[in-house]
Write an enzyme that holds these catalytic residues in place. Structure first.
Site, PDB file in Angstrom:
ATOM      1  N   TYR A   1       0.738  -1.539  -0.147  1.00  0.00           N
ATOM      2  CA  TYR A   1      -0.320  -0.094   0.393  1.00  0.00           C
ATOM      3  C   TYR A   1       1.080   1.413  -0.095  1.00  0.00           C
ATOM      4  CZ  TYR A   1       1.188   0.500   5.285  1.00  0.00           C
ATOM      5  OH  TYR A   1       1.505   0.900   6.394  1.00  0.00           O
TER       6      TYR A   1
ATOM      7  N   GLU B   1      12.305   2.617  13.997  1.00  0.00           N
ATOM      8  CA  GLU B   1      11.379   3.312  13.823  1.00  0.00           C
ATOM      9  C   GLU B   1      10.153   4.130  14.069  1.00  0.00           C
ATOM     10  OE1 GLU B   1      10.228   2.676   9.496  1.00  0.00           O
ATOM     11  OE2 GLU B   1      10.358   0.410  10.116  1.00  0.00           O
TER      12      GLU B   1
ATOM     13  N   LYS C   1       6.392  -2.171   2.192  1.00  0.00           N
ATOM     14  CA  LYS C   1       5.487  -2.262   2.823  1.00  0.00           C
ATOM     15  C   LYS C   1       3.964  -2.606   2.421  1.00  0.00           C
ATOM     16  CE  LYS C   1       3.732   2.974   2.982  1.00  0.00           C
ATOM     17  NZ  LYS C   1       3.122   3.141   4.617  1.00  0.00           N
TER      18      LYS C   1
ATOM     19  N   LEU D   1      11.299   1.437   6.393  1.00  0.00           N
ATOM     20  CA  LEU D   1      10.406   1.492   5.494  1.00  0.00           C
ATOM     21  C   LEU D   1      11.118   2.722   5.126  1.00  0.00           C
ATOM     22  CD1 LEU D   1       8.118   0.989   3.603  1.00  0.00           C
ATOM     23  CD2 LEU D   1       6.880   2.952   5.006  1.00  0.00           C
TER      24      LEU D   1
HETATM   25  N1  PMP Z   1       7.531   3.256   8.726  1.00  0.00           N
HETATM   26  C1  PMP Z   1       6.459   3.279   8.672  1.00  0.00           C
HETATM   27  C2  PMP Z   1       6.581   1.374   9.442  1.00  0.00           C
HETATM   28  C3  PMP Z   1       5.433   3.476   8.267  1.00  0.00           C
HETATM   29  O1  PMP Z   1       4.598   2.731   8.785  1.00  0.00           O
HETATM   30  C4  PMP Z   1       5.360   4.571   7.674  1.00  0.00           C
HETATM   31  C5  PMP Z   1       3.803   5.933   7.001  1.00  0.00           C
HETATM   32  N2  PMP Z   1       3.496   5.097   5.728  1.00  0.00           N
HETATM   33  C6  PMP Z   1       6.701   5.407   7.548  1.00  0.00           C
HETATM   34  C7  PMP Z   1       7.774   4.759   7.894  1.00  0.00           C
HETATM   35  C8  PMP Z   1       6.798   7.162   6.569  1.00  0.00           C
HETATM   36  O2  PMP Z   1       7.047   6.636   4.914  1.00  0.00           O
HETATM   37  P1  PMP Z   1       6.452   8.142   4.511  1.00  0.00           P
HETATM   38  O3  PMP Z   1       7.029   9.726   5.430  1.00  0.00           O
HETATM   39  O4  PMP Z   1       6.483   7.441   2.923  1.00  0.00           O
HETATM   40  O5  PMP Z   1       4.999   8.431   5.124  1.00  0.00           O
END
Ligand code: PMP
Length: 298
Positions: free
Chosen positions: A43, A191, A158, A216
């Site tokens: 996603y 994270e 993701k 991610l």
């Molecule tokens: N890490 C994780 C586990 C996430 O779910 C997200 C948000 N989807 C992020 C980092 C941040 O990623 P982004 O800046 O692309 O939203």
């Protein structure tokens, strides 16, 4: 209270399901969709600000990477995807909100083994965000707690397999915090449960964990890094840091598509710096917002 099809949803919400635009409340996928059965799905969440998609190329590229890692092709060309995304913004009259996009390996008789040439499902939903609530969080900062990282070894993909993330977020909310920072077996922060984690050292250097399969690759993280490089005089290190280092840091913040740059003012109840959002965090936010506006096509 927090129902997904809910009393708070603005009327007229439209969802996209594999080629069709449907009323949100009536949109759905098959009971044997592999997204539902196995979380065999990836996603993206793309912020919409002032009617414009934020960091769209980054999200499209990451979608392609996540799909590729799971041996799925793009369900449509990037140009067609861009068109559907814009159509969703238009049909939902979305000014400030979020576009959610999911691609699954489709509906098949339940069997763990993956189909060779699957007919993918594509779903998209849109929802408005409370811009005032985000503004309040940005000016006051948020609390985080530390929890063990219970996720699998491919956090760079993701996927919708978010049970460990959801458990961590739930525990955080239960303890009055906004986010959980996840700790690996070496005691280092990977994270947040749905965001990337950053600190500012005593020397004013911004630190965020280097990319690997343990986190991610946040699109906002990349945007902030690019913005910092364009703004002179900011040192950046991509390396792991511990909770102890974070608590002793001058500032901390988190990044995500849905929240942008959000100051973190306490960890496990211990204040970071003076317990208020700091200047480097504000600088990161300002530089990122500027870069993003100048690089997004209307
Ligand atoms: N890490 C994780 C586990 C996430 O779910 C997200 C948000 N989807 C992020 C980092 C941040 O990623 P982004 O800046 O692309 O939203």
């Amino acid at each position: 209270m927090n129902r997904s099809h809910g009393h708070r949803a603005p009327s007229g919400r439209v969802a996209y399901v594999s080629g069709r635009y449907l009323p949100h409340a009536q949109a759905g996928v098959h009971i044997e969709d592999r997204g539902l059965q196995f979380a065999d799905a990836v996603y993206e969440v793309c912020a919409v600000l002032d009617g414009r998609l934020t960091d769209e190329p980054g999200h499209t590229e990451r979608l392609e990477r996540s799909l590729g890692a799971l041996n799925m092709p793009m369900p449509m060309s990037p140009a067609a995807l861009a068109l559907v995304m814009r159509e969703m913004v238009r049909r939902n009259r979305l000014k400030n909100g979020m576009l959610y996009l999911q691609v699954t390996r489709g509906a098949y008789r339940r069997d763990h083994a993956m189909q060779a040439n699957p007919k993918l499902s594509v779903i998209m939903t849109a929802r408005a965000i409370d811009i005032d609530a985000i503004g309040k969080r940005r000016s006051e900062g948020v609390a985080v707690i530390a929890l063990p990282d219970l996720r699998w070894k491919r956090c760079d993909i993701k996927t919708t397999g978010l049970l460990a993330n959801a458990m961590a977020k739930t525990e955080a909310r239960k303890r009055g915090a906004f986010e959980a920072w996840l700790i690996d077996s070496d005691g280092m922060v990977t994270e947040g449960s749905s965001s990337n984690a950053w600190i500012v050292t005593g020397d004013g250097v911004l630190v965020t964990r280097n990319l690997s399969s343990t986190i991610l690759a946040g699109v906002t993280r990349a945007g902030v890094l690019a913005a910092l490089k364009s703004g002179a005089g900011t040192g950046v290190e991509e390396r792991p840091f511990s909770i102890a280092e974070a608590v002793a840091a001058k500032e901390a913040f988190m990044t995500s598509a849905s929240g942008g740059v959000l100051p973190v003012v306490s960890i496990d109840g211990r204040e970071i710096g003076n317990g208020k959002p700091g200047p480097m965090t504000q600088k990161a936010h300002a530089l990122y917002s500027k870069l993003d506006q100048s690089s997004t096509a209307p």
